[in-house]
Structure formats: structure tokens, C-alpha cells
Design a protein around this motif. Structure first.
Motif, PDB file in Angstrom:
ATOM      1  N   LYS A 321       0.834  -1.200   0.000  1.00  0.00           N
ATOM      2  CA  LYS A 321       0.000   0.000   0.000  1.00  0.00           C
ATOM      3  C   LYS A 321       0.873   1.255   0.000  1.00  0.00           C
ATOM      4  O   LYS A 321       0.655   2.183  -0.769  1.00  0.00           O
ATOM      5  CB  LYS A 321      -0.891  -0.026   1.244  1.00  0.00           C
ATOM      6  N   ASN A 340      -8.028 -22.401  -8.794  1.00  0.00           N
ATOM      7  CA  ASN A 340      -7.965 -21.130  -8.095  1.00  0.00           C
ATOM      8  C   ASN A 340      -6.569 -20.519  -8.195  1.00  0.00           C
ATOM      9  O   ASN A 340      -6.408 -19.328  -8.484  1.00  0.00           O
ATOM     10  CB  ASN A 340      -8.344 -21.382  -6.629  1.00  0.00           C
ATOM     11  N   THR A 343      -5.927 -19.257 -11.792  1.00  0.00           N
ATOM     12  CA  THR A 343      -6.668 -18.031 -12.089  1.00  0.00           C
ATOM     13  C   THR A 343      -6.008 -16.823 -11.435  1.00  0.00           C
ATOM     14  O   THR A 343      -5.829 -15.776 -12.051  1.00  0.00           O
ATOM     15  CB  THR A 343      -8.123 -18.150 -11.591  1.00  0.00           C
ATOM     16  N   GLU A 346      -2.663 -15.978 -13.181  1.00  0.00           N
ATOM     17  CA  GLU A 346      -2.876 -15.332 -14.478  1.00  0.00           C
ATOM     18  C   GLU A 346      -3.329 -13.893 -14.305  1.00  0.00           C
ATOM     19  O   GLU A 346      -2.848 -12.991 -14.999  1.00  0.00           O
ATOM     20  CB  GLU A 346      -3.949 -16.088 -15.277  1.00  0.00           C
ATOM     21  N   ALA A 347      -4.254 -13.684 -13.358  1.00  0.00           N
ATOM     22  CA  ALA A 347      -4.750 -12.318 -13.145  1.00  0.00           C
ATOM     23  C   ALA A 347      -3.632 -11.422 -12.644  1.00  0.00           C
ATOM     24  O   ALA A 347      -3.539 -10.250 -13.014  1.00  0.00           O
ATOM     25  CB  ALA A 347      -5.912 -12.336 -12.154  1.00  0.00           C
ATOM     26  N   ASP A 350      -1.460 -10.516 -15.571  1.00  0.00           N
ATOM     27  CA  ASP A 350      -2.157  -9.489 -16.367  1.00  0.00           C
ATOM     28  C   ASP A 350      -2.029  -8.115 -15.729  1.00  0.00           C
ATOM     29  O   ASP A 350      -1.785  -7.119 -16.403  1.00  0.00           O
ATOM     30  CB  ASP A 350      -3.657  -9.822 -16.467  1.00  0.00           C
ATOM     31  N   LEU A 351      -2.224  -8.095 -14.416  1.00  0.00           N
ATOM     32  CA  LEU A 351      -2.135  -6.843 -13.662  1.00  0.00           C
ATOM     33  C   LEU A 351      -0.750  -6.208 -13.842  1.00  0.00           C
ATOM     34  O   LEU A 351      -0.625  -5.015 -14.146  1.00  0.00           O
ATOM     35  CB  LEU A 351      -2.410  -7.151 -12.193  1.00  0.00           C
ATOM     36  N   ARG A 354      -0.232  -4.901 -17.445  1.00  0.00           N
ATOM     37  CA  ARG A 354      -0.906  -3.624 -17.680  1.00  0.00           C
ATOM     38  C   ARG A 354      -0.166  -2.465 -17.026  1.00  0.00           C
ATOM     39  O   ARG A 354      -0.050  -1.384 -17.579  1.00  0.00           O
ATOM     40  CB  ARG A 354      -2.354  -3.677 -17.139  1.00  0.00           C
TER      41      ARG A 354
ATOM     42  N   ARG B  75     -12.735 -22.448 -19.116  1.00  0.00           N
ATOM     43  CA  ARG B  75     -12.218 -21.767 -20.314  1.00  0.00           C
ATOM     44  C   ARG B  75     -11.381 -22.674 -21.206  1.00  0.00           C
ATOM     45  O   ARG B  75     -11.395 -22.559 -22.420  1.00  0.00           O
ATOM     46  CB  ARG B  75     -11.411 -20.526 -19.917  1.00  0.00           C
ATOM     47  N   LYS B  88      -8.744 -16.260 -21.295  1.00  0.00           N
ATOM     48  CA  LYS B  88      -8.372 -15.351 -20.205  1.00  0.00           C
ATOM     49  C   LYS B  88      -9.042 -15.753 -18.899  1.00  0.00           C
ATOM     50  O   LYS B  88     -10.145 -16.274 -18.895  1.00  0.00           O
ATOM     51  CB  LYS B  88      -8.839 -13.936 -20.544  1.00  0.00           C
ATOM     52  N   ASN B  89      -8.374 -15.461 -17.799  1.00  0.00           N
ATOM     53  CA  ASN B  89      -8.973 -15.730 -16.495  1.00  0.00           C
ATOM     54  C   ASN B  89     -10.158 -14.807 -16.252  1.00  0.00           C
ATOM     55  O   ASN B  89     -10.269 -13.743 -16.845  1.00  0.00           O
ATOM     56  CB  ASN B  89      -7.923 -15.576 -15.408  1.00  0.00           C
ATOM     57  N   GLU B  90     -11.040 -15.204 -15.332  1.00  0.00           N
ATOM     58  CA  GLU B  90     -12.274 -14.461 -15.081  1.00  0.00           C
ATOM     59  C   GLU B  90     -12.014 -13.067 -14.524  1.00  0.00           C
ATOM     60  O   GLU B  90     -12.772 -12.139 -14.768  1.00  0.00           O
ATOM     61  CB  GLU B  90     -13.161 -15.186 -14.063  1.00  0.00           C
ATOM     62  N   ILE B  91     -10.950 -12.940 -13.737  1.00  0.00           N
ATOM     63  CA  ILE B  91     -10.706 -11.654 -13.082  1.00  0.00           C
ATOM     64  C   ILE B  91     -10.443 -10.583 -14.137  1.00  0.00           C
ATOM     65  O   ILE B  91     -11.061  -9.516 -14.124  1.00  0.00           O
ATOM     66  CB  ILE B  91      -9.530 -11.786 -12.085  1.00  0.00           C
ATOM     67  N   THR B  92      -9.564 -10.890 -15.070  1.00  0.00           N
ATOM     68  CA  THR B  92      -9.260  -9.926 -16.120  1.00  0.00           C
ATOM     69  C   THR B  92     -10.496  -9.661 -16.983  1.00  0.00           C
ATOM     70  O   THR B  92     -10.796  -8.516 -17.317  1.00  0.00           O
ATOM     71  CB  THR B  92      -8.096 -10.440 -16.988  1.00  0.00           C
ATOM     72  N   VAL B 125      -6.841   0.661 -14.465  1.00  0.00           N
ATOM     73  CA  VAL B 125      -5.926  -0.478 -14.381  1.00  0.00           C
ATOM     74  C   VAL B 125      -6.240  -1.265 -13.108  1.00  0.00           C
ATOM     75  O   VAL B 125      -6.458  -0.674 -12.048  1.00  0.00           O
ATOM     76  CB  VAL B 125      -4.460  -0.009 -14.342  1.00  0.00           C
ATOM     77  N   VAL B 126      -6.246  -2.596 -13.223  1.00  0.00           N
ATOM     78  CA  VAL B 126      -6.460  -3.425 -12.047  1.00  0.00           C
ATOM     79  C   VAL B 126      -5.262  -3.250 -11.118  1.00  0.00           C
ATOM     80  O   VAL B 126      -4.118  -3.435 -11.518  1.00  0.00           O
ATOM     81  CB  VAL B 126      -6.586  -4.910 -12.439  1.00  0.00           C
ATOM     82  N   THR B 127      -5.516  -2.846  -9.872  1.00  0.00           N
ATOM     83  CA  THR B 127      -4.385  -2.670  -8.954  1.00  0.00           C
ATOM     84  C   THR B 127      -4.355  -3.744  -7.879  1.00  0.00           C
ATOM     85  O   THR B 127      -3.333  -3.980  -7.267  1.00  0.00           O
ATOM     86  CB  THR B 127      -4.420  -1.298  -8.257  1.00  0.00           C
ATOM     87  N   PHE B 129      -6.669  -7.510  -6.365  1.00  0.00           N
ATOM     88  CA  PHE B 129      -7.862  -8.340  -6.453  1.00  0.00           C
ATOM     89  C   PHE B 129      -7.814  -9.384  -5.364  1.00  0.00           C
ATOM     90  O   PHE B 129      -6.749  -9.679  -4.824  1.00  0.00           O
ATOM     91  CB  PHE B 129      -7.946  -9.027  -7.824  1.00  0.00           C
ATOM     92  N   MET B 131     -10.017 -13.206  -4.155  1.00  0.00           N
ATOM     93  CA  MET B 131     -10.940 -14.226  -4.638  1.00  0.00           C
ATOM     94  C   MET B 131     -11.135 -15.212  -3.498  1.00  0.00           C
ATOM     95  O   MET B 131     -10.194 -15.478  -2.763  1.00  0.00           O
ATOM     96  CB  MET B 131     -10.256 -14.902  -5.823  1.00  0.00           C
ATOM     97  N   ASN B 132     -12.349 -15.704  -3.311  1.00  0.00           N
ATOM     98  CA  ASN B 132     -12.537 -16.661  -2.220  1.00  0.00           C
ATOM     99  C   ASN B 132     -11.713 -17.903  -2.489  1.00  0.00           C
ATOM    100  O   ASN B 132     -11.633 -18.378  -3.609  1.00  0.00           O
ATOM    101  CB  ASN B 132     -14.020 -17.009  -2.043  1.00  0.00           C
ATOM    102  N   THR B 133     -11.038 -18.407  -1.461  1.00  0.00           N
ATOM    103  CA  THR B 133     -10.136 -19.517  -1.700  1.00  0.00           C
ATOM    104  C   THR B 133     -10.657 -20.827  -1.140  1.00  0.00           C
ATOM    105  O   THR B 133     -10.582 -21.849  -1.795  1.00  0.00           O
ATOM    106  CB  THR B 133      -8.753 -19.243  -1.099  1.00  0.00           C
ATOM    107  N   GLY B 214      -9.459  -4.944   4.967  1.00  0.00           N
ATOM    108  CA  GLY B 214      -8.327  -4.034   4.813  1.00  0.00           C
ATOM    109  C   GLY B 214      -8.238  -3.373   3.447  1.00  0.00           C
ATOM    110  O   GLY B 214      -7.262  -2.716   3.145  1.00  0.00           O
ATOM    111  N   LYS B 215      -9.236  -3.573   2.600  1.00  0.00           N
ATOM    112  CA  LYS B 215      -9.164  -2.972   1.266  1.00  0.00           C
ATOM    113  C   LYS B 215     -10.115  -1.785   1.185  1.00  0.00           C
ATOM    114  O   LYS B 215     -11.134  -1.735   1.859  1.00  0.00           O
ATOM    115  CB  LYS B 215      -9.523  -4.010   0.208  1.00  0.00           C
TER     116      LYS B 215
END
Lengths: 363, 322
Positions: A321, A340, A343, A346-347, A350-351, A354, B75, B88-92, B125-127, B129, B131-133, B214-215
Motif C-alpha cells: 500500500k 484457483n 486463475t 494469471e490475473a 495481467d495486472l 498492464r 475456459r 483469459k482468467n475471469e478476473i481480467t 488499471v487493475v491494482t 484483487f 478471490m474466495n479460496t 483491509g481494502k
């Protein structure tokens, strides 16, 4: 006496041949598979960490295959790991196995280790003990160096799979080097093997720093081979934890390599001023170091219920942060789902991609 | 949807094979949706995909598909069957479509059938993310299961929740405990509306505790995925963090739209054509016994020929040439 030592990365390749040649009947555990993990999980306390479970699985499989002595590092450990040998011994005895178990009481003390080697092998004097022990350390360092080449060449390779073959060949060469002179020569050959790989020189891969708890980070079976997955996504890995560094911090066999724990502590100042066990200092310090060196992001790997890394994880997300620096923490245990992990990797790539495009277009 | 039968339509196809539903969309270059299909996977992703393709052909006649993007947990399967230009992954994919819709979006909340995601975006821009694990508490499957237990359809859940004046407090940490707590509340005499509203609150709290800890969830916030159909959840989120949640018109197919947006620059598509829907495709699986890993290897077959294999950790089946 057939002696076995639980797996940890490529450590077994470093010692097996050398100890065998010195009269120890070494029997490294079978390669870890799902069966190993299931055995370990079935007989472990639920909240013990993944390394404990895999170690225990290794031990059971070795005993089944005929081993009758186990050597397990222990003593006042870096974390709960210090107790593991004792608990594992108890579990195995309750399961009815007959074996001799030795835990090294103080893994940091060189004379202790040399005594252990003298105990189990045909070596009867100390100087020979040192000579053999340091050869094992040097072999470990050679293996790690080959792996570092792999990390560099894998994302740049033109013919898919060429780097994987180069690594296999290198490991074979290093394994065959049973004297200092041979090891010295093989190191040059390993370098040449990697240099012969056809690479795309203009391609600049993303670089991800990989940090975290040492066992799960260096053991591909434990982390679902994230390094290979990233390599195939054409990402260069800059690993922050190495088994040979860990050993070098204790036994000083690489004269030009700094003490990594102390180096990390310097970097970590202001964020983590006291050691909090495990590799937490390295994780925090090297996150800051990698940030300064322009590594694109950090992948932080830890086993579920790992206290030291949980502390580090909280701190590095704070760093993330403060410095606007991408960090991805991944927790591994026997329940982790591969879909999981893929995914999220990969994300994350990508991040980072970018962000790099944005940065380049701004300059 | 405008019917353009007869004319040759150009478009880009987005496929999102999720755990519970399969989404297929056709968009034009500007990203407007020309056609879409949303159907349950019912554990048979190939069948779902084939029936989506045949209804696309029926609805639109001939379509010139210039590119195909695949996303979702299935996918890879979609790629093997249809031939995708990008996987592509779902997040992107979700981030791409949300940014396309609302360029200044800062937060995306996505809740699907079996997973939930939080995506933070700054300056397009995605900074960050998450995801439930490990836990599916707070996803569509959980809601559906509970709705079935209460004897109401999933579509009505939201309207029940909105009618409640004082939602019951339900423990949402874990689906099993949530269920026993709900039974307890029913037996204490709470009415159905309050229990359903409590369930929505529990889901929202669970999401915020697990993913958003915390986000910084700053506005504008887009809420998408199948669960966005439930106004009770939207209301619960808004109560919990006091910010407006925007639900886009195409909320359940945003992932597929994102996948399609990503292939708009495709030159020569790898798409195998809509005739895939007529092929006799079936999967089979076997356990490889060459090492103790005993990986389950999955094969897709077209009549007698194996098209693709995967699932092995060593790669020897996946890389085998037929």
C-alpha cells in the motif's frame, strides 16, 4: 542401517551420492506424490503445516520401503519446525514402526553436524568430516545455480521445453561430480548448456520476486509447481529464498555471498525490526529490496497456519500500500485448488503487464 | 435484441463457462451486445455450449464471427471445443468489461455460482484483487440451496428480503452453521421475510470479511455476476458499507462480454465454426496408473477421434500427438 532424510527441494541430490560413497546406506524417500500427501495428512494433526505433513508422508513411505533410520533436522527451530522431529517420531512409533531416529539438536552448530556425519558413516576423523560436509554444501549451491539459470532462460526460450531439458541434464552432471575438482569443472559445463539454449534476446519478460516460507517455496510438489507455471506464462522468476543461502548463512561456504538474513534485516528496518521466526525477515526485507531493484511484483508463498509468514504477510501488504507495489500472497495446504491458483496467477500477471504498459507509455 | 436475419452480421463471440451457468455473447466492435445466451451448465459444459451455439444459429442465421474469447473456470474446455483466440482468467475478463462500461469504475464486486471476487481498479488499471479460496459461503450456490430449503424460488429471494422490516441476524461464517442458525431462527418464530433478509446480510458480511478485509472499497462500485439479480443482496451491501452499488444491465454476462472485448483486434480467428454444435462430442476420463499420483486424465472425443487431453500433472498425455 538404511538411513532416510525427508525431502526438501533438491537437497537429496546434493547428499545421497556423497554419503553413499562414504559408507552410509542412504535411501532418500520415494518422490512425493498424492499418496505421500494423503499418508501424511491422515496421520498428522490437522493444523500442522504442509511441510510437516509432507515430511511425515516421506517418512512413512521410506519406512515401508525398508528404511530403518530417520535423520530429521530439529532442535530449537526457526518456528514450530523445531518440534516436528519429536512429534513425528511419536506418531510413527504409535503406528508401530521400528526405527532409529536422530534429530540434530542444534542445526546451526557445525561441530554437531560433523559429529552426526562421523556417527553414521565410515568417516572417522574430523577433517574428513568437514571435507565431505562442505562438498555437499557446494553441490547444493551448484544445484541452486542451475535452477537460477533455469529461471532466467525459461521465459526467453524459443523452443518450448528446451530449458527444462537443460535443467535435467545439469542436475545429472552435478550429481555425478563427487569431488571438488569435478564439481568445479561441471559448473562450467552447466553454464555452457544453458548458454546454448536459443533465446529471444529482445524479449523483456516480466519479473516476479518469489518469497516466503522456505520449504513450500523451494518444493515444487508443495506449491503445485508455481515456478514452472509462471515460466510457461513467460515470466522470469527472481527467487529470494534459496536453500544454499540458508545454509551459507550458517556455515559460510560461499566467501563472496553476503549473509542473506542480515542483509534482509537491514532492508526490513522500519517495517520489521525484530526477528519473528521463520523466513519473515527475509520476506519483508527482500520485498523492499526487490521493490528498489525494479522487480515488477512479489509472489508470497506460505503454508496454511504458518505464523511467521502470516506476520510477514500483514507487513508486506502494508508495504504494498505504502509503495504502490503489487503483492500476491498464496497459502498452500492439502485443500488448495489448482484452478484457483492458476486463475489468481494469471490475473496477477495481467495486472503486472498492464502496469508495465502504463509505465512505459508515461515515460 | 434486434433480429437481423438474412443479413451477414459481424461480431465477436465471448464464452464464459462457469461452474453453474454457461454464458455466450455476441458483441460488435463497439462492445454493444447483439445476442446473448445464459443457461445452466447442469454439469455438462459441452452440451451447454453446443446448445448455445445452435440457438445462436437459429436466432441470427449466418454470422461472421471475427474472434472468440473464452473465460470462466471451463475456459480451457471451451477453447478445445470452439477454438478460442484468447483464453483469459475471469478476473481480467470481468475487469475489462466493467472498465469498458464505466471507465472511472474503482471497485468491482463479482459474485457468481461458486466463487466471488473483489477487483480494485485505479485509473482504468487493475491494482489489486482477491478471490474466495477455501469457502463457498456467500456465493450463488449457497443462496440457491437455502432458497430451495425455504421452499421459495431463487428469483423471489430478493423481493422477500426487501419486504423485511427487521432482518434476523444469521451467522454467516460458514454455510453449515448458517443453515443450522436459520433453522433455529425459524423455530424461534421469525417470519420468512426476516430470515431471507438476514441471509442476505450474512452473505454480504461474509464477503466483506473474507475478501474486502483491509481494502478500500471506493465508489463507483459495480456489482456483477449472477447474484446481482438479487436486490436483497444489493440492499444488504449498501446498508453494510453505505455506498451505492451499480448493477449493469448485462450483470450476469459481464465475464463473457469481457472475453469478447479482448479479441476485437483478432486478424484470423481460430474459431471452428458454429457447426461445432452438431458434432458428436463427448468426454471420457481414466486414471493414469504410471505413477502413484494417479492423475485423472480427461479426453474430449469427436466421434472416434481424441481432440484434446488434459488433467495429468506430468504433461505426457496432454502433449501426446494422435
Amino acid at each position: 542401517m538404511k538411513l532416510t532424510v525427508p525431502h526438501m527441494g533438491m537437497l537429496h541430490i546434493a547428499y545421497t551420492r556423497i554419503l553413499r560413497e562414504n559408507g552410509v546406506d542412504m535411501m532418500p524417500p520415494p518422490k512425493a506424490t498424492v499418496k505421500t500427501l494423503n499418508l501424511g495428512v491422515r496421520h498428522s494433526p490437522e493444523f500442522a503445516c504442509l511441510p510437516f505433513k509432507i515430511n511425515l508422508g516421506n517418512m512413512i513411505e521410506s519406512l515401508e520401503a525398508g528404511a530403518d533410520a530417520i535423520l530429521m533436522p530439529g532442535g530449537y527451530g526457526p518456528c514450530r519446525f523445531g518440534y516436528y522431529g519429536i512429534i513425528q517420531e511419536q506418531i510413527l512409533r504409535e503406528l508401530g514402526y521400528k526405527f532409529r531416529m536422530s534429530t540434530t539438536d542444534n542445526p546451526d552448530k557445525l561441530s554437531d553436524l560433523i559429529d552426526t556425519i562421523k556417527d553414521i558413516s565410515s568417516i572417522k576423523n574430523r577433517p574428513d568430516g568437514y571435507r565431505v560436509f562442505y562438498l555437499i554444501l557446494m553441490r547444493m549451491a551448484a544445484l541452486d545455480r542451475a535452477l537460477a539459470f533455469y529461471h532466467y532462460y525459461k521465459p526467453r526460450e524459443i523452443n518450448r521445453g528446451e530449458t527444462d531439458r537443460a535443467l535435467e541434464e545439469s542436475v545429472r552432471l552435478i550429481d555425478s561430480a563427487n569431488t571438488y575438482v569435478k564439481l568445479f569443472m561441471e559448473n562450467f559445463r552447466v553454464k555452457r548448456i544453458f548458454r546454448d539454449i536459443r533465446i529471444d534476446k529482445r524479449f523483456k519478460p516480466l519479473r516476479i520476486g518469489v518469497l516466503g516460507e522456505i520449504f513450500v517455496t523451494i518444493e515444487p510438489f508443495a506449491n503445485l509447481d508455481v515456478e514452472k507455471k509462471l515460466g510457461e506464462m513467460r515470466v522470469e522468476i527472481v527467487r529470494g529464498v534459496w536453500l544454499s543461502d540458508w545454509l551459507n548463512d550458517r556455515f559460510r561456504f560461499k566467501p563472496f555471498r553476503r549473509n542473506q538474513a542480515k542483509l534482509s534485516a537491514l532492508w526490513a528496518k522500519g517495517y520489521l525490526d525484530y526477528p519473528s521466526g521463520g523466513e519473515s525477515m527475509e520476506t519483508v526485507g527482500k520485498t523492499l529490496m526487490f521493490h528498489r531493484k525494479g522487480i515488477d511484483g512479489i509472489l508470497h508463498i506460505m503454508p496454511f497456519t504458518c505464523m511467521p509468514e502470516l506476520v510477514a504477510s500483514t507487513i508486506i501488504h502494508r508495504i504494498s500500500k505504502d509503495k504502490n507495489y503489487p503483492v500476491l500472497s498464496m497459502t498452500f495446504d492439502e485443500h488448495v485448488s489448482e484452478a484457483n491458483i492458476v486463475t489468481r496467477l494469471e490475473a496477477f500477471v495481467d495486472l503486472l503487464e498492464r502496469r508495465r504498459v502504463e509505465r512505459l507509455s508515461r515515460n | 435484441m434486434t433480429s437481423l436475419k438474412g443479413e451477414e452480421l459481424k461480431g465477436y463471440l465471448g464464452i464464459d463457462v462457469g461452474s453453474v451457468t454457461t454464458k455466450v455473447v455476441l458483441i460488435d466492435y463497439d462492445g454493444s451486445v447483439l445476442w446473448n445466451s445464459y443457461r445452466r451448465t447442469m454439469g455438462q459444459p459441452i452440451r451447454a455450449l453446443q446448445s448455445a451455439f445452435s440457438s445462436l444459429k437459429k436466432d441470427l442465421g449466418g454470422v461472421d464471427i471475427r474472434g472468440v474469447g473464452a473465460t470462466g473456470s471451463g475456459r480451457k474446455l471451451a477453447d478445445h471445443i470452439a477454438g478460442a483466440d484468447r483464453v483469459k482468467n475471469e478476473i481480467t475478463a470481468h475487469a475489462v468489461s466493467a472498465i469498458h462500461l464505466l471507465p472511472n469504475v474503482r471497485t468491482i464486486v463479482e459474485i457468481g455460482g461458486q466463487d466471488s471476487k473483489l477487483i480494485l481498479i485505479r485509473n482504468g488499471v487493475v491494482t489489486d484483487f482477491s478471490m474466495n479460496t477455501v469457502c463457498a459461503a456467500g456465493t450463488g450456490s449457497f443462496l440457491e440451496h437455502q432458497a430451495a430449503r425455504l421452499g421459495i424460488s431463487i428469483g423471489e429471494l430478493g423481493s422477500y428480503a426487501l419486504r423485511s422490516a427487521s432482518p434476523a441476524r444469521i451467522a454467516g461464517r460458514c454455510t453449515v452453521f448458517a443453515e443450522s442458525d436459520m433453522i433455529h431462527k425459524q423455530q424461534m418464530g421469525h417470519n420468512l421475510e426476516d430470515i431471507v433478509a438476514g441471509l442476505c446480510d450474512a452473505l454480504a458480511r461474509n464477503y466483506l470479511n473474507n475478501l474486502a478485509r483491509g481494502k478500500d472499497l471506493s465508489s463507483p462500485i459495480i456489482f456483477q455476476g449472477g447474484v446481482a439479480a438479487n436486490p436483497g443482496i444489493k440492499a444488504a451491501f449498501e446498508r453494510e458499507i453505505n455506498k451505492e452499488f451499480i448493477i449493469p444491465g448485462h450483470y450476469p454476462i459481464m465475464g463473457a462480454i469481457g472475453a469478447a472485448l479482448l479479441v476485437r483486434d483478432t486478424k484470423d480467428t481460430r474459431f471452428k465454426g458454429l457447426s461445432v454444435s452438431e458434432q458428436r462430442l463427448y468426454t471420457s476420463s481414466f486414471y493414469c496408473s504410471d505413477c502413484p499420483n494417479t492423475c485423472g486424465v480427461i479426453e474430449i472425443n469427436d466421434s472416434e477421434k481424441v481432440i484434446a487431453r488434459w488433467g495429468d500433472s506430468c504433461g505426457k498425455w496432454a502433449n501426446m500427438e494422435e
